[in-house]
Design a protein around this motif. Structure first.
Motif, PDB file in Angstrom:
ATOM      1  N   GLU A 298       0.815  -1.226   0.000  1.00  0.00           N
ATOM      2  CA  GLU A 298       0.000   0.000   0.000  1.00  0.00           C
ATOM      3  C   GLU A 298       0.847   1.275   0.000  1.00  0.00           C
ATOM      4  OE1 GLU A 298      -1.618  -3.376   1.217  1.00  0.00           O
ATOM      5  OE2 GLU A 298      -1.439  -2.242   3.059  1.00  0.00           O
ATOM      6  N   GLU A 325       1.744  -7.558   9.165  1.00  0.00           N
ATOM      7  CA  GLU A 325       0.620  -6.692   9.507  1.00  0.00           C
ATOM      8  C   GLU A 325      -0.211  -7.374  10.572  1.00  0.00           C
ATOM      9  OE1 GLU A 325      -1.510  -4.187   6.521  1.00  0.00           O
ATOM     10  OE2 GLU A 325      -3.035  -5.722   6.729  1.00  0.00           O
ATOM     11  N   HIS A 342      -0.893 -10.806   5.698  1.00  0.00           N
ATOM     12  CA  HIS A 342      -1.145  -9.692   4.795  1.00  0.00           C
ATOM     13  C   HIS A 342      -2.004 -10.221   3.673  1.00  0.00           C
ATOM     14  CE1 HIS A 342      -0.326  -5.935   2.505  1.00  0.00           C
ATOM     15  NE2 HIS A 342      -0.401  -5.465   3.728  1.00  0.00           N
ATOM     16  N   HIS A 441       1.255  -1.844   9.742  1.00  0.00           N
ATOM     17  CA  HIS A 441       2.385  -2.527   9.102  1.00  0.00           C
ATOM     18  C   HIS A 441       3.585  -2.536  10.043  1.00  0.00           C
ATOM     19  CE1 HIS A 441       0.935  -1.507   4.757  1.00  0.00           C
ATOM     20  NE2 HIS A 441       0.299  -2.545   5.275  1.00  0.00           N
TER      21      HIS A 441
END
Ligand code: MN
Length: 490
Positions: A298, A325, A342, A441
């Motif tokens: 991202e 994450e 993730h 994250h």
């Protein structure tokens, strides 16, 4: 890469004691460096450089250390007394990591032999105090390690600090390739890239996803065949969709080509910008991470860079370091844990079992079903690390965690997964993390320690927050309030 770096050992003394003492000091310093190198506990070589007796010698040594790319840090020790005014000019211009090894040549006080000659030769106990004062007075970031130099625990700490110092060297030369921008509207993955370059040396720049798509088109079937063979060697292949896996190989080869051309060791991308691509890179990003590249999803270039730095720091160690994450909690009383995963991209270096390539639909990103590696993370003590931009400064948050084998097999969850308990407990750990502003994250590492991250942050001149078994949300809140004031004054 660790072998590309060395650390310079500088021993403080003065002319007061005469040539015989100075010869002994120099011979012993060389002997200590050689023995520590031969001991096999240190990841990088120690090179004995000089017994410093004058302002000029210290200044000359520091000038050389600053411009020498192989030198990743300076280690000092005072065998005898070494008046510290002669260190001021040199130390004030030192740009390399600095460790003060407060040790002593001999382990025991020799009861029968000890006399005033022995005392004059072996006076590190007060020589190192004089040396420590001037670094404190100069407000230099430095590591102080005390103990007997032959002691394994001392060498291990010195070795760990060396790895953190290599992290500084790697950071100063790190280039991050961004494919596309930040995920729309997300705050914590944003940050000041100019400040990041000033503080860490990171060169963070963007390349068009269209260029990546063109580079992918130019990848040959032979190149894909060769990478497919590598996938089959490293992983089980459970998927029945060969074409989807070949497409990931195409993506990996293209991303690697672009990064290697630009000297980039980390990258970020976003599912919101996959222009000209049929799949979100999954297996492709995972296998690049396995080769030491840092990755952030991202558009998260900060976690990408931290993952690259921490992978470099832990080179050759067995535990693994991955982009991670916090995804979902298990809040049942007495069983609490956090499930980390993730969408796709967790590094297989942390896998407890042989990862399996699978192809499944992905509800996000509006593309074809991507191939990805599915595995469980290993059990053991680890840390999760997050860098956030507080506006005007960076804060590095590090939390101790205890990973364990996932207690459920989650047969319908087609991604890599790790389960852990954060310190001091799930609830208090979450409260501390959220209070400090830590991101979703993280970089998770079984190898890098909280002490190494503290050392790295100190060398980089940024704020460090450690959430450990001794943390409480109340104490942390007070600490953060005071730190906020202190950092505004700096
Ligand atoms: Mn994410």
């Amino acid at each position: 890469m660790l072998k590309d770096f060395e650390f310079w050992f500088v021993v403080g003394s003065q002319y007061l004691y005469g040539p015989k003492v100075l010869d002994t000091v120099a011979a012993r310093a060389a002997e200590m460096a050689n023995a520590m190198n031969a001991g096999g506990k240190l990841p990088c070589k120690i090179v004995y450089k000089v017994t410093a007796k004058t302002n000029g010698e210290v200044t000359e040594l520091v000038r050389e250390a600053n411009h020498n790319d192989r030198c990743a840090g300076v280690i000092t020790w005072c065998h005898t007394f070494s008046p510290s005014k002669m260190w001021i000019n040199g130390l004030s211009m030192l740009q390399k990591p600095y460790c003060h090894l407060a040790t002593q040549y001999g382990e025991a006080i020799p009861n029968a032999q000890i006399d005033m000659d022995f005392m004059n030769l072996n006076q590190a106990a007060h020589g190192d105090r004089e040396h420590g004062f001037i670094a404190a007075r100069l407000r230099l970031p430095r590591k102080v390690i005390a103990g007997y130099w032959k002691d394994e625990a001392v060498q291990l700490r010195l070795g760990n600090w060396m790895r953190a110092a290599v992290g500084v060297a790697v950071s100063r030369n790190l280039r991050v390739m961004r494919f596309g921008d930040n995920m729309r509207e997300v705050a914590v993955t944003e940050g000041d890239k100019v400040e990041a370059q000033i503080k860490f040396g990171w060169q963070v720049n963007t390349w068009p996803v269209g260029t990546l798509a063109e580079t992918m088109d130019a990848v040959t079937e032979a190149e894909i065949d060769s990478l497919m063979a590598e996938y089959r060697r490293a992983y089980d292949v459970a998927a029945n969709n060969e074409q989807a896996i070949r497409y990931q190989a195409r993506e990996e080869i293209a991303m690697k080509k672009m990064m290697d051309e630009q000297g980039c060791k980390a990258f970020s991308n976003t599912f919101q910008d996959l222009y000209g691509m049929k799949q979100l890179p999954g297996l492709a990003s995972q296998h690049l991470m396995a080769q030491g590249y840092g990755y952030g999803g991202e558009g998260d270039w900060k976690v990408a860079a931290m993952t690259a730095v921490m992978k470099a720091m832990s080179e050759g160690q067995p535990g693994g370091t991955a982009f991670m994450e916090d995804y979902t909690y298990h809040l049942v009383k007495g069983e609490e844990f956090s499930l980390g995963a993730h969408m796709l991209e967790v590094c297989p270096s942390i896998a407890a079992n042989k990862p399996r390539i699978e192809v499944h639909p992905l509800g996000i990103g509006d593309r074809e079903d991507p191939a990805r590696l599915v595995f469980e993370g290993r059990a053991g003590k680890a840390i999760v690390v997050s860098m956030v931009d507080m506006g005007g400064r960076f804060r590095l948050i590090c939390q101790d965690i205890e990973c364990f084998k996932p207690p459920m097999d989650m047969p319908n969850l087609p991604v890599a997964r790790v389960t852990w308990r954060p310190m001091p407990s799930l609830a208090a750990g979450i409260e501390c993390w959220i209070t400090a502003g830590g991101a979703h994250h993280t970089t998770l590492s079984y190898d890098v320690t909280a002490e190494q991250m503290r050392d790295w942050a100190a060398m980089m001149g940024i704020e460090f927050v450690h959430i450990s078994k001794d943390s409480t949300p109340e104490k942390l809140e007070d600490d953060l309030f005071l730190k906020d004031l202190a950092w505004k004054l700096r």
